[in-house]
Design an enzyme around this catalytic site. Structure first.
Site, PDB file in Angstrom:
ATOM      1  N   LYS A  69       0.741  -1.263   0.168  1.00 36.72           N
ATOM      2  CA  LYS A  69      -0.038  -0.049   0.044  1.00 36.72           C
ATOM      3  C   LYS A  69       0.861   1.207  -0.096  1.00 36.72           C
ATOM      4  O   LYS A  69       0.343   2.312  -0.582  1.00 36.72           O
ATOM      5  CB  LYS A  69      -0.960   0.048   1.444  1.00 36.72           C
ATOM      6  CG  LYS A  69      -2.153  -0.968   1.286  1.00 36.72           C
ATOM      7  CD  LYS A  69      -3.201  -0.486   2.250  1.00 36.72           C
ATOM      8  CE  LYS A  69      -4.527  -1.496   2.263  1.00 36.72           C
ATOM      9  NZ  LYS A  69      -5.326  -1.274   3.235  1.00 36.72           N
ATOM     10  N   ASP A 105     -10.025   3.167   1.838  1.00 46.03           N
ATOM     11  CA  ASP A 105     -10.365   2.594   3.381  1.00 46.03           C
ATOM     12  C   ASP A 105     -11.153   3.899   3.958  1.00 46.03           C
ATOM     13  O   ASP A 105     -12.005   3.629   5.090  1.00 46.03           O
ATOM     14  CB  ASP A 105      -9.127   2.469   3.939  1.00 46.03           C
ATOM     15  CG  ASP A 105      -8.324   1.051   3.261  1.00 46.03           C
ATOM     16  OD1 ASP A 105      -9.127   0.159   3.019  1.00 46.03           O
ATOM     17  OD2 ASP A 105      -7.360   0.916   3.213  1.00 46.03           O
TER      18      ASP A 105
END
Ligand code: ATR
Length: 272
Positions: A69, A105
């Site tokens: 990420k 997210d």
């Protein structure tokens, strides 16, 4: 669904990815809307090679998960400003061989919590200072919430709070705080340590709403205690669902079929 020469491909890149719930969730969503799209899991160690592969093969988009990420950012052509602040990207869009990175997210957390709490001006106690807490913290600030960070390791709480520009407290002092919602962004309570709780049960009455990002099990010890304290609870499936729904919407430009996606996730998660 028939896979043919026009099928558009998506996938998740990470390591490991064999247990990811994303392929079933996204394929169910594509099928529900009759889209000629498919989503696969790609276990990746060499991120640079994988990203070149995405572009070379004309793969339309990808989810990015642990451990890539952060590393993926240096290979992007463009990045969404909030993802840049968070320093983590979980969504890629490939267009004309250019890579655009975003983070859904925080969008997932905001949509899950925002269904119950009016985020602007609300006071949120955020437990944790890892990658999940960081994404959620920046997202809540983006929505105009007032965040306080609490974490077991004070140095990490102080570092995240400094980046967010918000106050922090040691975890031991968190039970003295009152707010509109408590969000658990630690891994405490996750299987196999289901008997653990990240916050004292008796202090949950200070929060009308309690959200947990842990989804295995769905009913964590924290949420069970929050129900006893008559809080409104939001389980970990909601953030998982809405971060995926946001990816779907980014990739297709269509409204995500939430009911199908929720049902797919629910059928995959362990029940008590
Ligand atoms: P993620 O990327 O999912 O956020 P992480 O970066 O490993 O994962 O962060 C895990 C978080 O859970 C941290 O805030 C961690 O607290 P520390 O910073 O003190 O390590 C928290 N955490 C994990 N186990 C914990 C425990 N037993 N008690 C309290 N906090 C815990």
């Amino acid at each position: 669904m028939t896979i043919d020469a026009k099928t558009e491909l998506y996938g998740i890149i990470g390591n490991p990815v064999a247990h990811s719930l994303s392929p079933l969730m996204h394929n169910a969503a594509f099928a529900a809307l009759g889209l000629n799209k498919a989503y696969l899991a790609f276990p990746v160690t060499d991120i640079a090679a994988a990203l070149n592969g995405l572009k070379a093969l004309g793969i339309r988009g990808a989810s990015v998960t642990i451990p890539h990420k952060q590393a993926v950012i240096s290979y992007l052509d463009t990045i969404d400003p909030v993802a840049e602040k968070i320093g983590a990207v979980n969504t890629l869009v490939v267009r004309d061989s250019a890579l655009h990175g975003l983070n859904t997210d925080w969008i997932g957390a905001n949509r899950a919590l925002g269904k119950i709490v009016r985020l602007k001006g609300s006071h949120i106690l955020l437990l944790g200072a890892g990658g999940s807490a960081r994404a959620i913290g920046f997202g809540l600030l983006e929505a105009g919430a007032k965040v306080t960070v609490a974490n077991r390791t004070s140095e990490k709480a102080a570092a995240l709070a400094a980046d967010l520009g918000c106050p922090w407290v040691p975890l031991e002092a968190a039970s003295k705080i009152e707010g509109d919602a408590l969000v658990n962004a630690t891994s405490v309570g996750m299987a196999p340590h289901t008997d653990q709780i990240p916050f004292p049960a008796k202090a949950l009455i200070n929060f009308p709403v309690v959200m947990d990002i842990v989804y295995s099990p769905l009913e964590t010890k924290l949420l069970a205690a929050a129900r006893v304290a008559r809080c409104t609870v939001i389980d970990g499936l909601e953030m998982l669902l809405y971060q995926g729904a946001a990816q779907f919407e980014i990739w297709t430009g269509m409204t995500a079929p939430l009911a199908v996606m929720r049902q797919t996730l629910f059928s995959l998660l362990p029940k008590p």
